[in-house]
Design an enzyme around this catalytic site. Sequence first.
Site, PDB file in Angstrom:
ATOM      1  N   HIS A  99     -22.012 -33.984 -15.489  1.00 34.25           N
ATOM      2  CA  HIS A  99     -23.150 -34.478 -15.971  1.00 34.25           C
ATOM      3  C   HIS A  99     -23.802 -35.305 -14.691  1.00 34.25           C
ATOM      4  CE1 HIS A  99     -26.251 -36.321 -18.774  1.00 34.25           C
ATOM      5  NE2 HIS A  99     -26.253 -37.400 -17.979  1.00 34.25           N
ATOM      6  N   GLU A 100     -23.429 -36.146 -14.125  1.00 28.49           N
ATOM      7  CA  GLU A 100     -23.909 -36.861 -12.706  1.00 28.49           C
ATOM      8  C   GLU A 100     -24.368 -35.748 -11.837  1.00 28.49           C
ATOM      9  OE1 GLU A 100     -25.013 -39.522 -13.247  1.00 28.49           O
ATOM     10  OE2 GLU A 100     -23.831 -39.909 -15.115  1.00 28.49           O
ATOM     11  N   HIS A 103     -27.727 -34.617 -12.530  1.00 27.59           N
ATOM     12  CA  HIS A 103     -28.766 -35.085 -12.111  1.00 27.59           C
ATOM     13  C   HIS A 103     -28.963 -35.113 -10.556  1.00 27.59           C
ATOM     14  CE1 HIS A 103     -29.217 -37.302 -15.686  1.00 27.59           C
ATOM     15  NE2 HIS A 103     -28.203 -38.075 -15.606  1.00 27.59           N
ATOM     16  N   HIS A 107     -32.512 -33.206  -9.062  1.00 20.20           N
ATOM     17  CA  HIS A 107     -33.279 -33.841  -7.769  1.00 20.20           C
ATOM     18  C   HIS A 107     -33.618 -32.805  -6.860  1.00 20.20           C
ATOM     19  CE1 HIS A 107     -33.539 -37.122  -4.372  1.00 20.20           C
ATOM     20  NE2 HIS A 107     -34.660 -36.616  -4.913  1.00 20.20           N
TER      21      HIS A 107
END
Length: 228
Positions: A99-100, A103, A107
């Site tokens: 999940h991270e 991110h 970006h």
Amino acid sequence: MLFWDPTFIFLIPAIILAIWAQSLVQQRFYKYSRINSSFGFTGAELARRLLDNAGLFDVKVESIPGKLTDHYDPRTRVVRLSASTFNSHSIAALGVVAHEIGHAIQHKEGYVPLTIRNAFAPVASFGSGFSWIIFLMGLLFWSPVLMKFGIILFLLVVLFTLITLPVEFNASRKASVLLNNMGMPSKEIAAVNQVLNAAAMTYVASVAMALLQLLRMLFIAGLFGDRD
């Protein structure tokens, strides 16, 4: 009014939702943190592998204290993994890690909701800290201008929580795709989705709390804003 505020009743549904969502996250993370993935990677190893596969060689992976404090910092381009995921082989930990990384990929791709959220973050942080202070000062000194300013500041907090929803849901979808592309068995991906869906409900609860707080502000301002 400041000691007993009947408008607190507005917040009860959001409080119940927040408690339930947090309980669900803890329950599912605990359940799947006891089951190791067939991958054999630790959270840190998976993070590095996924970042490299995405061409994000310059994004670092660091360990931080705590449990479920994992996050991606777009300012320093660092994925920070909590102690509960960094060295863990569990399905839950690897889901959080993916999940991270989602991110970080957002970006890289210039995902518009993430860009908007990052731009909103400083203003929303100020609004979260000072909106109620300014609003209550307006209430105390019978100043409709201060109350309205407090409401506007808090409206920015509401907008921030709303724009956070697509960012988090999109990162979770990316996590499933990333893990599937890595060859994680479908049964494990289903478990990951359970953990991430529960985490998403905490953001839904935050939106509900923010909206009901705004409604409460508007109600109080309506009661007291016309007084001389």
